[in-house]
Design a protein around this motif. Structure first.
Motif, mmCIF file in Angstrom:
data_model
loop_
_atom_site.group_PDB
_atom_site.id
_atom_site.type_symbol
_atom_site.label_atom_id
_atom_site.label_comp_id
_atom_site.label_asym_id
_atom_site.label_seq_id
_atom_site.Cartn_x
_atom_site.Cartn_y
_atom_site.Cartn_z
ATOM 1 N N GLU A 143 0.830 -1.202 0.000
ATOM 2 C CA GLU A 143 0.000 0.000 0.000
ATOM 3 C C GLU A 143 0.869 1.258 0.000
ATOM 4 O O GLU A 143 0.611 2.217 -0.755
ATOM 5 C CB GLU A 143 -0.918 -0.007 1.224
ATOM 6 N N ALA A 144 1.903 1.263 0.832
ATOM 7 C CA ALA A 144 2.789 2.428 0.900
ATOM 8 C C ALA A 144 3.504 2.655 -0.427
ATOM 9 O O ALA A 144 3.674 3.803 -0.868
ATOM 10 C CB ALA A 144 3.805 2.244 2.023
ATOM 11 N N ALA A 145 3.905 1.584 -1.078
ATOM 12 C CA ALA A 145 4.586 1.711 -2.366
ATOM 13 C C ALA A 145 3.662 2.313 -3.422
ATOM 14 O O ALA A 145 4.084 3.135 -4.247
ATOM 15 C CB ALA A 145 5.097 0.345 -2.817
ATOM 16 N N GLU A 146 2.406 1.927 -3.397
ATOM 17 C CA GLU A 146 1.440 2.495 -4.346
ATOM 18 C C GLU A 146 1.235 3.989 -4.091
ATOM 19 O O GLU A 146 1.187 4.794 -5.022
ATOM 20 C CB GLU A 146 0.105 1.759 -4.243
ATOM 21 N N ILE B 204 8.399 4.509 -12.645
ATOM 22 C CA ILE B 204 7.294 4.487 -11.697
ATOM 23 C C ILE B 204 7.171 3.107 -11.059
ATOM 24 O O ILE B 204 7.099 2.974 -9.827
ATOM 25 C CB ILE B 204 5.988 4.923 -12.385
ATOM 26 N N GLU B 205 7.155 2.067 -11.877
ATOM 27 C CA GLU B 205 7.115 0.707 -11.338
ATOM 28 C C GLU B 205 8.399 0.385 -10.582
ATOM 29 O O GLU B 205 8.371 -0.257 -9.519
ATOM 30 C CB GLU B 205 6.906 -0.304 -12.470
ATOM 31 N N LEU B 206 9.529 0.848 -11.099
ATOM 32 C CA LEU B 206 10.811 0.608 -10.428
ATOM 33 C C LEU B 206 10.838 1.272 -9.054
ATOM 34 O O LEU B 206 11.351 0.697 -8.084
ATOM 35 C CB LEU B 206 11.946 1.128 -11.302
ATOM 36 N N LEU B 207 10.288 2.468 -8.956
ATOM 37 C CA LEU B 207 10.245 3.151 -7.666
ATOM 38 C C LEU B 207 9.369 2.394 -6.675
ATOM 39 O O LEU B 207 9.734 2.238 -5.503
ATOM 40 C CB LEU B 207 9.739 4.583 -7.839
#
Length: 318
Positions: free
Chosen positions: A284-287, A303-306
């Motif tokens: 959730e935090a990553a999203e 964005i996905e890498l981050l």
């Protein structure tokens, strides 16, 4: 490279007096300025050598550590006060550049690095940061390395310093001669319509050091790059995490390689704080961390890498 005058300062007062001249620039390690001069990106009329100025000490002051602006990156990374008390700083410094560069480069110079954008570094190309009003070829050009946060139609560069990302997560302050300490979150300036203005530092002002307040918790610096050494971040994440019985008491998240300044994710921090650190919460935090990101033609992968790097950094710090 054009001809220039050279002066050697032995005190902050003398250095600032000399550097107030039009066309003056400071030099310490020279790992940045000399490259810019060779590439005709920067052409100072006067180079002020500040190496004799006594600003290389690393000292404990009550609840903080103070690092002089002329301390070398290797010395700071290995110093017991930093290595043991602020491992996040050591990790970020040791992930930077190469051993040879770390031995020469100063802390102040590292914070004042210019963007690695190839359009900025090529004096034959237009660039709003180097030549205001000339345009930003990166917006519609080759922008794989460029910003997904904080850019504008005038500029989508990224800031290159690993150290600055770690210091942002630690709520460090930049010391500038003649001014109150400046929180590092306020030191760098987003490009907006004036990308040539990169920091709040005025011409002739000198960084004298940084202050890092102590904070409880474990930390982790994760840097993703195209090669393992002497390479700038595609994405990096600095985490400071304080938990008690599995519940997040405090957390700081800062990102590199994705914005014109170190990028702090307060929204992701708020999602984590006060909750049990489960795998689902990490997801959730990553999203939340990538909300507001805006991809260009070639850099959408960031964005996905981050997201994945945020999750890995949090998981490594718990």
């Amino acid at each position: 490279m054009k001809d220039f005058q050279y002066a050697r300062a032995t005190s902050v007062t003398e250095a600032v007096r000399l550097a107030r001249r039009p066309g003056a620039a400071f030099v310490a390690g020279g790992t940045e300025l000399l490259n810019l001069m060779k590439d005709s990106v920067q052409a100072p009329d006067l180079v002020v050598d500040v190496n004799p100025v006594p600003l290389a000490e690393i000292t404990q002051h009550a609840d903080m550590v103070r690092i002089g602006a002329l301390a070398r990156m290797t010395d700071v990374a290995r110093h017991p006060l930093v290595r043991d008390g602020f491992p996040l700083v050591s990790q970020a410094l040791m992930a930077s550049a190469s051993g040879q560069v770390r031995n020469m480069a100063s802390i102040g110079g590292n914070l004042m690095q210019r963007t690695r954008c190839w359009y900025f570094r090529d004096a034959a190309m237009p660039c709003n940061t180097r030549s205001p009003g000339s345009g930003c070829p990166a917006v519609n050009g080759e922008n794989r390395w460029h910003a997904v946060f904080g850019g504008s139609d005038s500029c989508i560069k990224v800031h290159p310093s690993d150290l600055a990302v770690a210091l942002t997560a630690l709520d460090a302050r930049v010391l500038i001669d003649g001014r109150p300490p400046v929180p590092i979150r306020d030191f760098y300036v987003l490009p907006g319509a004036t990308p040539q203005v990169e920091t709040v530092l005025r011409h002739g002002e000198m960084i004298t050091g940084v202050e890092i307040p102590r904070a409880a918790g474990t930390s982790r610096y994760v840097k993703v790059r195209d090669r393992a050494s002497f390479e700038f971040a595609l994405v990096s994440v600095a985490v400071l995490l304080h938990t008690r019985h599995g519940v997040v008491q405090d957390v700081r998240l800062a990102f590199g390689g994705v914005a014109p300044k170190p990028w702090r994710s307060v929204d992701a921090e708020d999602v984590l704080r006060g909750r049990r650190l489960t795998d689902r919460l990490l997801d959730e935090a990553a999203e939340v961390a990538v909300r507001g990101a805006s991809a260009r033609r070639h850099n959408g992968f960031k964005i996905e890498l981050l997201k994945r790097t945020v999750r890995a950094a949090l998981d490594g710090a718990r």
